[in-house]
Scaffold this motif. Sequence first.
Motif, mmCIF file in Angstrom:
data_model
loop_
_atom_site.group_PDB
_atom_site.id
_atom_site.type_symbol
_atom_site.label_atom_id
_atom_site.label_comp_id
_atom_site.label_asym_id
_atom_site.label_seq_id
_atom_site.Cartn_x
_atom_site.Cartn_y
_atom_site.Cartn_z
ATOM 1 N N MET A 132 -17.454 79.743 -62.170
ATOM 2 C CA MET A 132 -17.662 79.497 -64.022
ATOM 3 C C MET A 132 -17.551 81.421 -64.256
ATOM 4 N N TYR A 133 -17.809 82.409 -63.452
ATOM 5 C CA TYR A 133 -17.766 83.730 -64.569
ATOM 6 C C TYR A 133 -16.606 83.562 -63.587
ATOM 7 N N ARG A 134 -15.860 83.599 -62.610
ATOM 8 C CA ARG A 134 -14.740 83.455 -62.673
ATOM 9 C C ARG A 134 -13.504 82.945 -62.798
ATOM 10 N N ALA A 135 -14.347 81.878 -63.440
ATOM 11 C CA ALA A 135 -12.674 81.525 -64.634
ATOM 12 C C ALA A 135 -12.985 82.418 -65.948
ATOM 13 N N LEU A 187 -21.814 96.260 -58.686
ATOM 14 C CA LEU A 187 -22.463 95.664 -59.665
ATOM 15 C C LEU A 187 -23.247 94.946 -60.141
ATOM 16 N N ASP A 188 -23.792 93.996 -58.924
ATOM 17 C CA ASP A 188 -24.311 92.747 -59.380
ATOM 18 C C ASP A 188 -25.664 93.353 -59.315
ATOM 19 N N GLU A 189 -26.013 94.168 -57.974
ATOM 20 C CA GLU A 189 -26.945 94.045 -58.129
ATOM 21 C C GLU A 189 -27.694 95.129 -58.785
ATOM 22 N N GLY A 233 -22.431 83.714 -47.118
ATOM 23 C CA GLY A 233 -22.717 82.221 -46.664
ATOM 24 C C GLY A 233 -22.218 81.359 -47.340
ATOM 25 N N LYS A 234 -23.210 81.586 -48.509
ATOM 26 C CA LYS A 234 -24.001 80.647 -49.401
ATOM 27 C C LYS A 234 -23.383 79.675 -49.281
ATOM 28 N N SER A 235 -21.910 79.417 -50.323
ATOM 29 C CA SER A 235 -21.447 78.598 -50.868
ATOM 30 C C SER A 235 -20.919 77.601 -49.562
ATOM 31 N N TYR A 254 -12.467 92.452 -61.993
ATOM 32 C CA TYR A 254 -12.205 92.361 -63.159
ATOM 33 C C TYR A 254 -13.958 91.687 -62.987
ATOM 34 N N VAL A 255 -14.572 90.258 -62.099
ATOM 35 C CA VAL A 255 -15.296 89.318 -62.312
ATOM 36 C C VAL A 255 -16.309 90.229 -62.487
ATOM 37 N N SER A 256 -17.154 90.839 -61.714
ATOM 38 C CA SER A 256 -18.429 91.522 -61.899
ATOM 39 C C SER A 256 -18.361 91.924 -63.555
ATOM 40 N N LEU A 257 -18.029 92.941 -63.952
ATOM 41 C CA LEU A 257 -17.538 93.778 -64.802
ATOM 42 C C LEU A 257 -18.141 92.243 -66.035
ATOM 43 N N ASP A 292 -21.467 75.096 -58.040
ATOM 44 C CA ASP A 292 -21.492 76.836 -57.310
ATOM 45 C C ASP A 292 -20.779 77.346 -58.916
ATOM 46 N N THR A 293 -21.979 78.655 -59.002
ATOM 47 C CA THR A 293 -21.420 78.593 -60.896
ATOM 48 C C THR A 293 -20.749 80.227 -60.469
ATOM 49 N N GLY A 294 -20.527 80.548 -59.276
ATOM 50 C CA GLY A 294 -19.533 81.641 -59.143
ATOM 51 C C GLY A 294 -18.542 81.320 -59.668
ATOM 52 N N ALA A 300 -18.861 97.440 -53.239
ATOM 53 C CA ALA A 300 -18.445 98.320 -54.764
ATOM 54 C C ALA A 300 -19.083 96.748 -55.964
ATOM 55 N N ARG A 301 -19.102 95.508 -54.868
ATOM 56 C CA ARG A 301 -19.472 94.380 -56.252
ATOM 57 C C ARG A 301 -20.232 93.730 -55.919
ATOM 58 N N ASP A 302 -21.256 94.252 -54.640
ATOM 59 C CA ASP A 302 -23.007 94.108 -54.326
ATOM 60 C C ASP A 302 -23.588 95.265 -55.402
ATOM 61 N N GLY A 357 -25.550 80.826 -56.979
ATOM 62 C CA GLY A 357 -25.053 81.968 -57.596
ATOM 63 C C GLY A 357 -25.486 83.303 -57.491
ATOM 64 N N ARG A 358 -26.243 83.899 -58.734
ATOM 65 C CA ARG A 358 -26.973 85.179 -57.998
ATOM 66 C C ARG A 358 -28.108 85.259 -58.323
ATOM 67 N N ASP A 359 -28.159 84.339 -59.698
ATOM 68 C CA ASP A 359 -29.449 83.995 -60.858
ATOM 69 C C ASP A 359 -30.147 83.170 -60.770
ATOM 70 N N ILE A 360 -29.612 82.312 -59.962
ATOM 71 C CA ILE A 360 -29.809 80.729 -59.944
ATOM 72 C C ILE A 360 -31.676 80.513 -59.836
ATOM 73 N N VAL A 394 -21.708 86.423 -72.110
ATOM 74 C CA VAL A 394 -21.316 85.111 -71.451
ATOM 75 C C VAL A 394 -22.066 84.871 -70.599
ATOM 76 N N ARG A 395 -23.060 85.631 -70.663
ATOM 77 C CA ARG A 395 -24.401 84.761 -69.770
ATOM 78 C C ARG A 395 -24.339 83.838 -70.152
ATOM 79 N N ALA A 396 -25.663 84.339 -71.164
ATOM 80 C CA ALA A 396 -25.806 83.112 -72.268
ATOM 81 C C ALA A 396 -24.506 81.729 -72.130
#
Length: 231
Positions: free
Chosen positions: A38-41, A187-189, A16-18, A102-105, A34-36, A183-185, A133-136, A112-114
């Motif tokens: 960019m990772y999706r892009a 990978l992200d965690e 619900g963050k966005s 594929y986005v979490s991979l 929303d930085t997500g 599954a995404r949680d 995001g996740r790591d802001i 990519v993160r840098a």
Amino acid sequence: MPKPATITIDGFAASGKSTAAALLAQSLGYLYFDTGVMYRAVAWAVLDRQIDPADVEAVSRLSENITIEVLSDGPDDGRQYTVLVDGRDVTWDIRRREVEAYVSLTASYPRVRAALTNQQRRIAAGGSIVMVGRDIGTVVLPDADLKIFMQASAEERARRRYKEIVAQNKPAKFAEILAAIVARDELDEKNPVSPTVPAKDAVIVNTDDAGIEEVVARLKQLVARFQNGTK
Ligand code: DC
């Protein structure tokens, strides 16, 4: 005290963050980012160019060479913003299930993160921003004035996604949505570079039993407390 110049809101998929962050930014007259997206892009571009998502070198190079733009305007089709990859409008395509698979991979690759972290820091440098995001709060803007981490159970988040998809008249299966979120949680965690964890000084906001208005009210309260110096 002045208002917090930078506010970070992190949390897992569909927490619900966005929506809450966008409303908070609007009420403060701040930029919402929303930085997500960019990772999706990046994941979208990997699929579009038919690059193997497991090819770390090729994916990393791509992320360093594509231009991702996020614009606050665009066609009136229900979008909150427009996402361009090398000038192509991918706003809706980055929400597709293939991208989510594929986005979490691809988001776990250090280069990519840098590449994206650098761009995010540049975007936030002007202040008056709510960055999501996740790591802001932990990696991108560790010195942010106000850090929030939104939590909700996987079941509640799956229920929200399910409702969203049904509201768009698209077919949805609750069990599949829940499985994809879990599954995404995971990978992200476990992301080795930037695992999704709250910053030590983040305020945890649980949204399990709260509607969107209530969540936004809570966020505004946190901003007011910062201003009063009672954070
Ligand atoms: O918030 P979202 O579902 O749009 O994010 C898409 C993906 O991007 C998600 O699986 C994790 C990744 N992401 C990330 O690793 N770091 C961020 N700051 C934002 C998103």
